[in-house]
Design a protein around this motif. Structure first.
Motif, PDB file in Angstrom:
ATOM      1  N   PRO A  56       0.839  -1.201   0.000  1.00  0.00           N
ATOM      2  CA  PRO A  56       0.000   0.000   0.000  1.00  0.00           C
ATOM      3  C   PRO A  56       0.876   1.255   0.000  1.00  0.00           C
ATOM      4  O   PRO A  56       2.031   1.224   0.451  1.00  0.00           O
ATOM      5  CB  PRO A  56      -0.778  -0.118   1.311  1.00  0.00           C
ATOM      6  CG  PRO A  56       0.091  -0.939   2.196  1.00  0.00           C
ATOM      7  CD  PRO A  56       0.827  -1.882   1.288  1.00  0.00           C
ATOM      8  N   LEU A  57       0.358   2.346  -0.497  1.00  0.00           N
ATOM      9  CA  LEU A  57       1.094   3.600  -0.471  1.00  0.00           C
ATOM     10  C   LEU A  57       1.116   4.172   0.949  1.00  0.00           C
ATOM     11  O   LEU A  57       2.108   4.749   1.375  1.00  0.00           O
ATOM     12  CB  LEU A  57       0.457   4.606  -1.439  1.00  0.00           C
ATOM     13  CG  LEU A  57       1.195   5.927  -1.626  1.00  0.00           C
ATOM     14  CD1 LEU A  57       2.621   5.699  -2.123  1.00  0.00           C
ATOM     15  CD2 LEU A  57       0.434   6.824  -2.590  1.00  0.00           C
ATOM     16  N   LEU A  58       0.045   3.962   1.698  1.00  0.00           N
ATOM     17  CA  LEU A  58      -0.100   4.567   3.021  1.00  0.00           C
ATOM     18  C   LEU A  58      -0.427   3.514   4.076  1.00  0.00           C
ATOM     19  O   LEU A  58      -1.279   2.655   3.861  1.00  0.00           O
ATOM     20  CB  LEU A  58      -1.223   5.614   2.990  1.00  0.00           C
ATOM     21  CG  LEU A  58      -1.656   6.255   4.295  1.00  0.00           C
ATOM     22  CD1 LEU A  58      -0.512   7.053   4.926  1.00  0.00           C
ATOM     23  CD2 LEU A  58      -2.869   7.148   4.066  1.00  0.00           C
ATOM     24  N   SER A  59       0.240   3.626   5.212  1.00  0.00           N
ATOM     25  CA  SER A  59      -0.102   2.837   6.401  1.00  0.00           C
ATOM     26  C   SER A  59      -0.595   3.809   7.463  1.00  0.00           C
ATOM     27  O   SER A  59       0.077   4.801   7.754  1.00  0.00           O
ATOM     28  CB  SER A  59       1.114   2.089   6.949  1.00  0.00           C
ATOM     29  OG  SER A  59       1.581   1.141   6.032  1.00  0.00           O
ATOM     30  N   VAL A  60      -1.764   3.543   8.018  1.00  0.00           N
ATOM     31  CA  VAL A  60      -2.315   4.376   9.087  1.00  0.00           C
ATOM     32  C   VAL A  60      -2.235   3.581  10.380  1.00  0.00           C
ATOM     33  O   VAL A  60      -2.811   2.499  10.490  1.00  0.00           O
ATOM     34  CB  VAL A  60      -3.769   4.793   8.810  1.00  0.00           C
ATOM     35  CG1 VAL A  60      -4.309   5.655   9.948  1.00  0.00           C
ATOM     36  CG2 VAL A  60      -3.879   5.531   7.477  1.00  0.00           C
ATOM     37  N   ILE A  61      -1.501   4.123  11.354  1.00  0.00           N
ATOM     38  CA  ILE A  61      -1.344   3.478  12.656  1.00  0.00           C
ATOM     39  C   ILE A  61      -2.343   4.136  13.608  1.00  0.00           C
ATOM     40  O   ILE A  61      -2.363   5.356  13.744  1.00  0.00           O
ATOM     41  CB  ILE A  61       0.085   3.676  13.217  1.00  0.00           C
ATOM     42  CG1 ILE A  61       1.156   3.416  12.164  1.00  0.00           C
ATOM     43  CG2 ILE A  61       0.279   2.869  14.489  1.00  0.00           C
ATOM     44  CD1 ILE A  61       1.183   2.064  11.572  1.00  0.00           C
ATOM     45  N   VAL A  62      -3.166   3.310  14.270  1.00  0.00           N
ATOM     46  CA  VAL A  62      -4.154   3.820  15.219  1.00  0.00           C
ATOM     47  C   VAL A  62      -3.853   3.222  16.588  1.00  0.00           C
ATOM     48  O   VAL A  62      -3.866   1.999  16.748  1.00  0.00           O
ATOM     49  CB  VAL A  62      -5.593   3.447  14.799  1.00  0.00           C
ATOM     50  CG1 VAL A  62      -6.604   4.008  15.791  1.00  0.00           C
ATOM     51  CG2 VAL A  62      -5.893   3.924  13.390  1.00  0.00           C
ATOM     52  N   ILE A  63      -3.590   4.073  17.565  1.00  0.00           N
ATOM     53  CA  ILE A  63      -3.318   3.618  18.925  1.00  0.00           C
ATOM     54  C   ILE A  63      -4.601   3.747  19.732  1.00  0.00           C
ATOM     55  O   ILE A  63      -5.223   4.818  19.760  1.00  0.00           O
ATOM     56  CB  ILE A  63      -2.196   4.451  19.587  1.00  0.00           C
ATOM     57  CG1 ILE A  63      -0.958   4.513  18.682  1.00  0.00           C
ATOM     58  CG2 ILE A  63      -1.876   3.899  20.970  1.00  0.00           C
ATOM     59  CD1 ILE A  63      -0.369   3.178  18.287  1.00  0.00           C
ATOM     60  N   GLU A  75       4.567   3.007   1.998  1.00  0.00           N
ATOM     61  CA  GLU A  75       5.679   3.919   1.740  1.00  0.00           C
ATOM     62  C   GLU A  75       5.601   5.126   2.671  1.00  0.00           C
ATOM     63  O   GLU A  75       6.606   5.673   3.092  1.00  0.00           O
ATOM     64  CB  GLU A  75       5.632   4.376   0.282  1.00  0.00           C
ATOM     65  CG  GLU A  75       6.777   5.240  -0.123  1.00  0.00           C
ATOM     66  CD  GLU A  75       6.757   5.574  -1.610  1.00  0.00           C
ATOM     67  OE1 GLU A  75       7.424   6.546  -1.973  1.00  0.00           O
ATOM     68  OE2 GLU A  75       6.077   4.875  -2.388  1.00  0.00           O
ATOM     69  N   TYR A  76       4.379   5.541   2.997  1.00  0.00           N
ATOM     70  CA  TYR A  76       4.133   6.648   3.916  1.00  0.00           C
ATOM     71  C   TYR A  76       3.374   6.137   5.124  1.00  0.00           C
ATOM     72  O   TYR A  76       2.651   5.134   5.037  1.00  0.00           O
ATOM     73  CB  TYR A  76       3.321   7.747   3.227  1.00  0.00           C
ATOM     74  CG  TYR A  76       4.044   8.352   2.060  1.00  0.00           C
ATOM     75  CD1 TYR A  76       4.964   9.371   2.251  1.00  0.00           C
ATOM     76  CD2 TYR A  76       3.818   7.892   0.763  1.00  0.00           C
ATOM     77  CE1 TYR A  76       5.645   9.932   1.175  1.00  0.00           C
ATOM     78  CE2 TYR A  76       4.492   8.440  -0.319  1.00  0.00           C
ATOM     79  CZ  TYR A  76       5.398   9.457  -0.103  1.00  0.00           C
ATOM     80  OH  TYR A  76       6.067   9.996  -1.166  1.00  0.00           O
TER      81      TYR A  76
END
Length: 170
Positions: A8-15, A94-95
């Motif tokens: 994927p172009l973007l990884s979103v990390i949610v804590i 990547e981001y």
């Protein structure tokens, strides 16, 4: 469970930490069902539970449409830094985007416009503003207006945010 191929172009990390009600909304707002102008392969969401007791229900993560992964941090520290770093190590994009506090509802086009910035510029920094729900800044709304979970639930139900997330700006 679907297997997704490709990076994927973007990884979103949610804590998340002890906020199952709020985090479930956050995850829905990150789902392909809610986000506009993106495909499932464009991004992934990595949910890191920073030691909630009981743990954040993994089924809330599995019910979302898209690439969602769930991890539980045993013996977590009060600071979310370790959980953020762990989430970044799990990411494939990547981001990377980080929601340190999993009590956020994203607007439906946020990921689409972030992805556009990543594609258009060499090293963009993409950020967004945080808005409070209710009649005032959250702490003051609780103290001076008696704002509580029930009022918040009623407000969100009344505007039907899941159908049109932009109604949150009303």
């Amino acid at each position: 469970m679907k297997a997704w191929f490709g990076r994927p172009l973007l990884s979103v990390i949610v804590i998340v930490y002890d906020i199952p009600r709020e985090a479930r909304r956050t995850l829905y707002s990150l789902s392909r069902t809610y986000q506009q102008g993106v495909s499932v392969g464009d991004y992934e969401v990595i949910v890191v539970d920073n030691g909630s007791v009981p743990p954040f229900p993994a089924e809330y993560v599995k019910e979302q449409e898209g690439r969602f992964k769930y991890f539980y941090m045993d013996k977590a520290r009060p600071s979310p830094a370790r959980a953020v770093n762990f989430g970044v190590r799990q990411s494939r994009g990547e981001y990377v985007g980080v929601l340190i506090d999993g009590a956020r509802i994203l607007s439906p086009g946020l990921l689409q416009y972030a992805l556009r910035a990543f594609r258009a510029f060499r090293d963009p920094v993409v950020t967004t503003l945080a808005w409070h729900l209710g009649p005032d800044i959250h702490r003051r709304a609780v103290e001076t207006h008696g704002y509580d979970r029930q009022m918040e639930d009623q407000l969100l139900d009344r505007i039907r945010w899941r159908e049109d997330g932009y109604r949150m700006f009303e």
